[in-house]
Design a protein around this motif. Sequence first.
Motif, PDB file in Angstrom:
ATOM      1  N   VAL A 104       0.837  -1.201   0.000  1.00  0.00           N
ATOM      2  CA  VAL A 104       0.000   0.000   0.000  1.00  0.00           C
ATOM      3  C   VAL A 104       0.870   1.249   0.000  1.00  0.00           C
ATOM      4  CG1 VAL A 104      -1.858   1.267   1.154  1.00  0.00           C
ATOM      5  CG2 VAL A 104      -1.772  -1.246   1.307  1.00  0.00           C
ATOM      6  N   VAL A 105       0.761   2.031  -1.060  1.00  0.00           N
ATOM      7  CA  VAL A 105       1.354   3.364  -1.123  1.00  0.00           C
ATOM      8  C   VAL A 105       0.267   4.329  -0.676  1.00  0.00           C
ATOM      9  CG1 VAL A 105       2.333   5.142  -2.615  1.00  0.00           C
ATOM     10  CG2 VAL A 105       2.893   2.717  -2.999  1.00  0.00           C
ATOM     11  N   ALA A 106       0.595   5.174   0.293  1.00  0.00           N
ATOM     12  CA  ALA A 106      -0.437   6.042   0.862  1.00  0.00           C
ATOM     13  C   ALA A 106       0.030   7.487   0.900  1.00  0.00           C
ATOM     14  CB  ALA A 106      -0.768   5.584   2.282  1.00  0.00           C
ATOM     15  N   GLN A 107      -0.951   8.371   0.857  1.00  0.00           N
ATOM     16  CA  GLN A 107      -0.688   9.761   1.178  1.00  0.00           C
ATOM     17  C   GLN A 107      -1.407  10.035   2.492  1.00  0.00           C
ATOM     18  OE1 GLN A 107      -2.053  13.032  -1.350  1.00  0.00           O
ATOM     19  NE2 GLN A 107       0.098  13.589  -1.565  1.00  0.00           N
ATOM     20  N   VAL A 108      -0.620  10.489   3.474  1.00  0.00           N
ATOM     21  CA  VAL A 108      -1.141  10.766   4.812  1.00  0.00           C
ATOM     22  C   VAL A 108      -1.121  12.270   5.035  1.00  0.00           C
ATOM     23  CG1 VAL A 108      -0.569  10.581   7.269  1.00  0.00           C
ATOM     24  CG2 VAL A 108      -0.536   8.540   5.822  1.00  0.00           C
ATOM     25  N   GLU A 109      -2.244  12.794   5.515  1.00  0.00           N
ATOM     26  CA  GLU A 109      -2.257  14.198   5.909  1.00  0.00           C
ATOM     27  C   GLU A 109      -1.989  14.263   7.401  1.00  0.00           C
ATOM     28  OE1 GLU A 109      -4.761  16.923   4.044  1.00  0.00           O
ATOM     29  OE2 GLU A 109      -4.858  18.267   5.771  1.00  0.00           O
ATOM     30  N   LEU A 110      -0.842  14.820   7.755  1.00  0.00           N
ATOM     31  CA  LEU A 110      -0.475  14.917   9.165  1.00  0.00           C
ATOM     32  C   LEU A 110      -1.342  15.957   9.862  1.00  0.00           C
ATOM     33  CD1 LEU A 110       3.407  14.762   8.844  1.00  0.00           C
ATOM     34  CD2 LEU A 110       1.868  12.954   9.592  1.00  0.00           C
ATOM     35  N   ASP A 111      -1.431  15.830  11.193  1.00  0.00           N
ATOM     36  CA  ASP A 111      -2.207  16.795  11.982  1.00  0.00           C
ATOM     37  C   ASP A 111      -1.696  18.223  11.778  1.00  0.00           C
ATOM     38  OD1 ASP A 111      -3.678  14.693  12.903  1.00  0.00           O
ATOM     39  OD2 ASP A 111      -2.840  14.710  14.943  1.00  0.00           O
ATOM     40  N   GLU A 112      -0.431  18.355  11.358  1.00  0.00           N
ATOM     41  CA  GLU A 112       0.171  19.672  11.146  1.00  0.00           C
ATOM     42  C   GLU A 112      -0.193  20.268   9.785  1.00  0.00           C
ATOM     43  OE1 GLU A 112       1.818  16.948  12.321  1.00  0.00           O
ATOM     44  OE2 GLU A 112       1.884  17.634  14.405  1.00  0.00           O
ATOM     45  N   GLY A 113      -0.979  19.522   8.974  1.00  0.00           N
ATOM     46  CA  GLY A 113      -1.486  20.094   7.728  1.00  0.00           C
ATOM     47  C   GLY A 113      -0.640  19.841   6.497  1.00  0.00           C
TER      48      GLY A 113
END
Length: 143
Positions: free
Chosen positions: A90-99
């Motif tokens: 799984v290749v993912a794009q994660v949006e961190l809590d820091e934006g």
Amino acid sequence: MSEPRPPQPKPLPQPEPLAKPYWDSLNAGALQLQRCDRCERFVFYPRALCPHCGSRALTWRRVSGRGRLHTFCIPYRHPSPAFQPDLPYVVAQVELDEGVRMMTNLVGVEPDPARLMPLIDKPVEIVYEKVNDQITLPKFRPV
Ligand SMILES: [Zn+2]
């Protein structure tokens, strides 16, 4: 009959001096990102200038390593033999809590769209995958 080929090593990041604090933090089991002193926004990937306001005043800050799954894809083929044993993954794009968004791998979940679709926008947290003494890769898992 031919002998099976020995596994080929995966290509690894070649950290530039600018990004050294990022890679050092991962090696120490933490995540640091740059934050702009002028506009107070986080920046990823590591840069010399803030992409929002152009300031050079970027300060490294430790962050939580928590975020949400923004999107994913599942490679079933890869041109490099080094990645064949991992397929599919799984290749993912994660949006961190820091934006900021990071390209990464999602681990701890089957590479099956039926399992992954319900995880979109759900919380994920960083896991540190130590590759060798110089490189630790940031991956994420569902919380
Ligand atoms: Zn800025």
